[in-house]
Each structure stands twice: as structure tokens, then as C-alpha cells.
Scaffold this motif. Structure first.
Motif, PDB file in Angstrom:
ATOM      1  N   ALA A  25      -5.966   2.290  -1.182  1.00 52.36           N
ATOM      2  CA  ALA A  25      -5.599   0.887  -0.996  1.00 52.36           C
ATOM      3  C   ALA A  25      -5.023   0.308  -2.285  1.00 52.36           C
ATOM      4  O   ALA A  25      -4.024  -0.430  -2.262  1.00 52.36           O
ATOM      5  CB  ALA A  25      -6.812   0.085  -0.541  1.00 52.36           C
TER       6      ALA A  25
ATOM      7  N   HIS B   8      -0.451   0.946   3.320  1.00 53.50           N
ATOM      8  CA  HIS B   8      -0.638  -0.111   4.312  1.00 53.50           C
ATOM      9  C   HIS B   8      -1.776   0.202   5.269  1.00 53.50           C
ATOM     10  O   HIS B   8      -2.490  -0.690   5.722  1.00 53.50           O
ATOM     11  CB  HIS B   8       0.647  -0.302   5.122  1.00 53.50           C
ATOM     12  CG  HIS B   8       1.826  -0.653   4.283  1.00 53.50           C
ATOM     13  ND1 HIS B   8       3.053  -0.040   4.428  1.00 53.50           N
ATOM     14  CD2 HIS B   8       1.976  -1.547   3.274  1.00 53.50           C
ATOM     15  CE1 HIS B   8       3.909  -0.549   3.559  1.00 53.50           C
ATOM     16  NE2 HIS B   8       3.275  -1.464   2.850  1.00 53.50           N
TER      17      HIS B   8
ATOM     18  N   PHE C  31      -9.897  -5.600   0.307  1.00 56.21           N
ATOM     19  CA  PHE C  31      -8.736  -5.023   0.990  1.00 56.21           C
ATOM     20  C   PHE C  31      -8.868  -5.197   2.508  1.00 56.21           C
ATOM     21  O   PHE C  31      -8.629  -4.269   3.284  1.00 56.21           O
ATOM     22  CB  PHE C  31      -8.593  -3.543   0.634  1.00 56.21           C
ATOM     23  CG  PHE C  31      -8.217  -3.290  -0.789  1.00 56.21           C
ATOM     24  CD1 PHE C  31      -6.939  -3.559  -1.253  1.00 56.21           C
ATOM     25  CD2 PHE C  31      -9.162  -2.801  -1.690  1.00 56.21           C
ATOM     26  CE1 PHE C  31      -6.594  -3.334  -2.579  1.00 56.21           C
ATOM     27  CE2 PHE C  31      -8.831  -2.568  -3.015  1.00 56.21           C
ATOM     28  CZ  PHE C  31      -7.554  -2.837  -3.467  1.00 56.21           C
TER      29      PHE C  31
ATOM     30  N   THR D 288      -5.857  -4.123   4.618  1.00 55.52           N
ATOM     31  CA  THR D 288      -5.480  -2.706   4.700  1.00 55.52           C
ATOM     32  C   THR D 288      -6.060  -2.135   5.985  1.00 55.52           C
ATOM     33  O   THR D 288      -7.258  -2.242   6.241  1.00 55.52           O
ATOM     34  CB  THR D 288      -6.018  -1.921   3.491  1.00 55.52           C
ATOM     35  OG1 THR D 288      -5.489  -2.493   2.293  1.00 55.52           O
ATOM     36  CG2 THR D 288      -5.617  -0.458   3.575  1.00 55.52           C
TER      37      THR D 288
END
Length: 335
Positions: A164, A169, A193, A196
């Protein structure tokens, strides 16, 4: 009452009317593959000074970091929807430490690719240890030589953060460890994140069709992966795996391989509401390439027909080594 006039002996209903000419066939086609449905798996090898062909996968390369950057730009220009990045380190160890190292080849490649293409392609990592371990398994080993599920989850969490941070992505959770999606999702959220995604290899069969891939990643596999990858004999088990991954937070679920498991793709697509992907794996690719090289089949037609069959079965995303070439052919309406 007048007598009913019987039709002549010739058929009045002629389905062939809708097959006359390419324009007619396109207009009534029930299934279409779009270039953006396709994802291109790509390999990057540490220490190369030029791309290296993979003998068992004609036309596929182990890239250098520089050639990988150029190749992802070409894929973006072709209209491919995404890429999947597999890093191949020069050195491997028992715990796959190169997978977590920010300066490891996989993480450097993810950073290179996302810097090059930004949001024009979806960049998916491979969140698995098999490319990085000297024993070739997808996790760390217990004292008895078996794969230690829960110890592996700890490694996956660290690997997820590294990927990440590198800019992926979506993280391709491919190891088939119990609880991997939930463990990775929690680790990502705690580290900030939350955007993500998790691209879950929810149904990954222990298949003979993975052979060429293992050459591509220089796998040193000892034994087999039947204790964690799914038994090809089982179908209901696939739905259980998918349900667990969705409940744990998977954003996309995938079936792997593709063509031998079209029935599973159909069943999964009817069972979940998240997007369903399929991976047309190395053995599927290489069989077609070998048959075409011998003049036994029409290569382009077989390529496109196989992709249509996977899409027709219910996959909205198809990972295939033909992604870039197929995207160009589809834009030319060659099928």
C-alpha cells in the motif's frame, strides 16, 4: 370455419437470419468483452539488464524495472483495465523477507508502475510469499514443514502495508490462507489505507495449469499446495470460500484458473454482489500458444473465443497474458 392453411414444408423461423454478416452478428451479440475488462499479469525480475523471455510462455517476459514501465504505458494505451505485478527477487529466504522490504523488487516495481500510469490503470499487487520464499510455499513453514496459517497472516499484514505504501491500488490476496482477507483489511485500515482495495483470490484451485507461472517466478516449490489451495473436485466449497472473503471485506473476488472452472465462475457470479474476476492462467495460455505454433488452431480466434467464454460464464474482469493484444483486437472488432 375456414380450413387452416398449413405453411410450406420449409421452416418459417430461421435463426440463421441473425447470423448473416458481421454487422448483424455484432448487433445481436449477447456477450461482449471490452478492453477495460482485461488485466495484464506482468513479471519484473531483480538484477536483469534486459527483458528475459520465459520459454514456457511464448511472448511473455521477465521485465527489468525500466522495460516494465514502458510495458505498462503500452498496456494503458491499448485500453487494458489493469495490471497485476509479480516481483521476482534475486535472493530468497525461508520467510520471504524480500516481500516486505520497501526496497524489494516487488515494492519498487509497484512504485514505478503507479508513478508511470497513475489512475489510468488499476495496479494490483500479488500479496503472497511464494515468489520470495526459498521453499516456494505461499507462507512461512512450521517445524513439521507444513504451512503455518496464522504465522503467515502476520507476514501478509506487513506485506500489505508495504504494498500500500508503494502505491498499489488493490492488493491481490492470493495465498489461500484462512482469514487472510479480514487480517489484511484490518491491517490496512489501522495503517490509514482504508481506500486500498482487497482483490481476493477467493477460489484458487490446486491446478496443474500453474506450471509455466512457476517458471516465470523461478519457484523453488518443494512438495505441493494441496493443503491450502482448493481441491478441483469441489464446487460447494468454492461458494463457502467466497462467502467468507466477502464477509471479511473483499472488494473483488476471483476464480483461478478460468477455462477449466467456468461452472464455478457462473456459480460464484450468481452468489455474490461484488465484482467477480477470473484468471486465465499460464497453462491455459501456453496450451493455446503451443497448439497455434503447431498450426492446429487459429490463434487469434481461439484467444478471443476463450475470453468470451469466461465473460459469458459471469466474470466481469479477466486476468490474461493476452490482455494487451486482445484489447487491440477487440478495438478493431476482430471478434
Amino acid at each position: 370455419m375456414s380450413e387452416t392453411v398449413e405453411p410450406s414444408g420449409f421452416p418459417r423461423i430461421r435463426p440463421r437470419r441473425l447470423r448473416q454478416g458481421s454487422a448483424m452478428r455484432r448487433m445481436v451479440a449477447e456477450t461482449r468483452v471490452h478492453p477495460s475488462d482485461l488485466m495484464l499479469p506482468m513479471f519484473v525480475r531483480e538484477g536483469l539488464d534486459a527483458p528475459r523471455p520465459i520459454p514456457s510462455m511464448p511472448g511473455v517476459m521477465q521485465h527489468t524495472r525500466e522495460s516494465l514501465r514502458k510495458a505498462v504505458v503500452a498496456a494503458a494505451h491499448a485500453g487494458v483495465g489493469g495490471v497485476m505485478i509479480f516481483g521476482v527477487p534475486a535472493e530468497k529466504d525461508a520467510t520471504g523477507s524480500g516481500a516486505i522490504d520497501p526496497d524489494g523488487i516487488g515494492n519498487l516495481a509497484l512504485a514505478d508502475v503507479t508513478a508511470e500510469v497513475g489512475d489510468s490503470l488499476v495496479v494490483v499487487s500479488d500479496l503472497c510469499l511464494d515468489e520470495f520464499t526459498d521453499h516456494g510455499h505461499c507462507g512461512v513453514l512450521a517445524a513439521d514443514g507444513s504451512v503455518d496459517n496464522d504465522a503467515t497472516l502476520e507476514r501478509y499484514a506487513d506485506m500489505a502495508i508495504a504494498q500500500a505504501q508503494a502505491g498499489a491500488h488493490m492488493l491481490g490476496a492470493s495465498g489461500m490462507m484462512d482469514g487472510q482477507v479480514g487480517y489484511v483489511r484490518t491491517a490496512l485500515d489501522r495503517a490509514g489505507f482504508e481506500n486500498t482495495g482487497v482483490f481476493a483470490y477467493a477460489v484458487k484451485y490446486s491446478s496443474a495449469a500453474f506450471g509455466p507461472f512457476r517458471e516465470a517466478v523461478e519457484s523453488a516449490l518443494q512438495g505441493d499446495r494441496r493443503s491450502y489451495q482448493q481441491d478441483p473436485a469441489n464446487a460447494r466449497e468454492a461458494l463457502r470460500e467466497v462467502e467468507l472473503d466477502v464477509a471479511e471485506g473483499a472488494d473483488i473476488v476471483m476464480v483461478k484458473p478460468g477455462l477449466p472452472y467456468l461452472d464455478i465462475i457462473r456459480a460464484v457470479s450468481e452468489h455474490v454482489t461484488v465484482p467477480v474476476a477470473a484468471y486465465q492462467v499460464s497453462g491455459e495460455y501456453s496450451m493455446v500458444e503451443a497448439a497455434a505454433a503447431n498450426g492446429w488452431i487459429d490463434r487469434e480466434r481461439m484467444m478471443l473465443e476463450s475470453l468470451v467464454s469466461i465473460k459469458r460464464a459471469g466474470a466481469s474482469i479477466i486476468a490474461t497474458y493476452w490482455a494487451e493484444e486482445a484489447a487491440r483486437l477487440l478495438r478493431e472488432e476482430r471478434f
